[in-house]
Design a protein around this motif. Structure first.
Motif, short mmCIF file in Angstrom:
data_model
loop_
_atom_site.label_atom_id
_atom_site.label_comp_id
_atom_site.label_asym_id
_atom_site.label_seq_id
_atom_site.Cartn_x
_atom_site.Cartn_y
_atom_site.Cartn_z
N ALA A 28 0.84 -1.20 0.00
CA ALA A 28 0.00 0.00 0.00
C ALA A 28 0.88 1.25 0.00
O ALA A 28 1.93 1.28 0.65
CB ALA A 28 -0.91 0.00 1.22
N LEU A 37 -3.63 0.07 -2.92
CA LEU A 37 -2.95 -1.20 -2.65
C LEU A 37 -2.37 -1.69 -3.98
O LEU A 37 -3.12 -2.10 -4.86
CB LEU A 37 -3.93 -2.22 -2.06
CG LEU A 37 -3.37 -3.62 -1.81
CD1 LEU A 37 -2.17 -3.58 -0.87
CD2 LEU A 37 -4.45 -4.54 -1.25
N ALA A 142 -6.94 1.07 -0.73
CA ALA A 142 -6.35 0.06 0.16
C ALA A 142 -7.19 -0.17 1.42
O ALA A 142 -6.69 -0.18 2.54
CB ALA A 142 -4.92 0.47 0.53
N ILE A 164 -1.40 -8.00 3.79
CA ILE A 164 -0.60 -7.43 2.69
C ILE A 164 0.87 -7.41 3.09
O ILE A 164 1.20 -7.67 4.24
CB ILE A 164 -1.09 -6.00 2.33
CG1 ILE A 164 -0.93 -5.03 3.51
CG2 ILE A 164 -2.56 -6.04 1.90
CD1 ILE A 164 -1.33 -3.59 3.18
#
Ligand code: TXA
Ligand code: MG
Length: 344
Positions: A28, A37, A142, A164
């Protein structure tokens, strides 16, 4: 990672982030609108990870972010006259343009459409990362799907921590609502999602510009797949209040009383024109003024998250005029409120 706002392409962190994106990680980073993202748009496996992390429906295509015009040529079949004008006026900036896509753009990015959405963000960190990675970067907002878009690194962390590979912290974003999405592939240019660039600004450059009828409430299927989902929703019940200025204040104050009596925590979202008018609410968030709604756009998603964090279970948002940036604000408010209006 935390980066200064002005970054050098040889900055050790930038080199590392670019390398990781090239290896297929999803990271991100800030743009001028909201945090995105990012993943290598040419790597279907990396793009697939975005859909999983966000819990995003696979029929909702992603915007591809670029830093140079060479990267645009990689993605699109042709750049027509109107696109050229828009690029000249608004890139880098909060405008996403729909183009006929080239074969090599993954079906996953475009959700099977033969078009691809592209924008060049106006943020030094985003641009530096994309340039250093030397790749087009697919990047939706994101947030977890259905949540308000993130305007700080903390919002991203709260939604996606553990899902992530990293977050680049560049401080709060500026515009606060997402980019305007425009489709030039039909007879008349059509705005599919109102956003940071206003319709009036687009009309100055292109002449006639239409708004997708689905956006203004006629019940057609919107042409931008993402616009059909309920979005940006806070946990509390939310209503938009619309009508004459003086009546609005009376009505909101009577609702505050009524809901407080049955034990609800009431939150108000308004502009500074009415900041002092709702003393009995549990939480009043006021940004900008009717004459300058940009600060309201900037803080809108943050406000929705603040209501949640404070356990507000009944939110009243004052309607704004649907012109200029107010069109994008009302579009997001309607989605957050599930289209619920109190008309006075
Ligand atoms: O400001 C922004 O645009 C942010 C930042 C990160 O750049 N990004 C963003 O992405 O808002 P996302 O994925 O949350 O929204 C993309 C929107 C969706 O409504 C999607 O349906 C639409 O763009 N879209 C993407 N590709 C499209 C296409 N080929 N045709 C029509 N709509 C498309
Ligand atoms: Mg989004």
């Amino acid at each position: 990672w935390k980066l200064p706002h002005q970054v050098d392409i040889k900055h050790p962190d930038i080199v590392e982030i670019a390398k990781r994106l090239r290896q297929g990680e999803i990271i991100a980073f800030p743009t001028e609108t909201v945090y995105g993202l990012g993943a290598n748009a040419l790597d279907a496996k990396a793009v697939a990870k975005i859909f999983v992390a966000k819990g995003r429906p696979s029929d909702n295509p992603l915007i591809v972010h670029i830093a140079t015009m060479e990267q645009l040529a990689l993605l699109v079949e042709e750049i027509d006259e109107n696109s050229r004008k828009l690029i000249e006026h608004f890139w880098p900036g909060p405008l996403t343009i729909i183009f006929k896509k080239k074969e090599m753009v993954s079906e996953l990015v475009t959700a099977g459409l033969n078009t691809v959405a592209v924008r060049m963000p106006n943020h030094p960190i985003a641009l530096t990362i994309i340039e250093a990675a030397n790749l087009p970067i697919a990047a939706p907002s994101a947030n977890r799907s259905g949540k308000p878009s993130p305007t700080t690194a903390e919002h991203v962390f709260n939604d996606l921590n553990g899902k992530i590979d990293g977050i680049v912290d560049g401080g709060p974003t500026g515009v606060g609502v997402e980019s305007t999405v425009i489709d030039l592939t039909g007879d008349v240019p059509m705005v599919l999602r109102p956003g940071g660039v206003t319709i009036e600004e687009l009309q100055e450059v292109l002449g006639e510009v239409k708004l997708d009828p689905a956006i203004v409430g006629q019940k057609e299927q919107p042409r931008s797949p993402g616009m059909k989902y309920r979005h940006y929703a806070p946990t509390g019940e939310m209503w938009i209040v619309k009508g004459d200025d003086r009546e609005i204040i009376k009505k909101i104050n009577s609702l505050i009383k009524e809901k407080s009596l049955i034990g609800k925590k009431v939150g108000i979202l308004t502009t500074n024109d009415h900041r002092e008018s709702f003393q009995e609410a549990d939480l009043i968030l006021a940004y900008g003024t009717k004459d300058n709604l940009y600060p309201l756009a900037e803080h809108l998603y943050e406000a929705l998250r603040i209501f949640d964090l404070n356990g507000i279970d009944y939110i009243l948002a004052e309607a704004v005029e649907e012109k200029g940036i107010g069109l994008a604000i009302m579009n997001r408010l309607k989605k957050a409120a599930g289209e619920k209006f109190i008309q006075i």
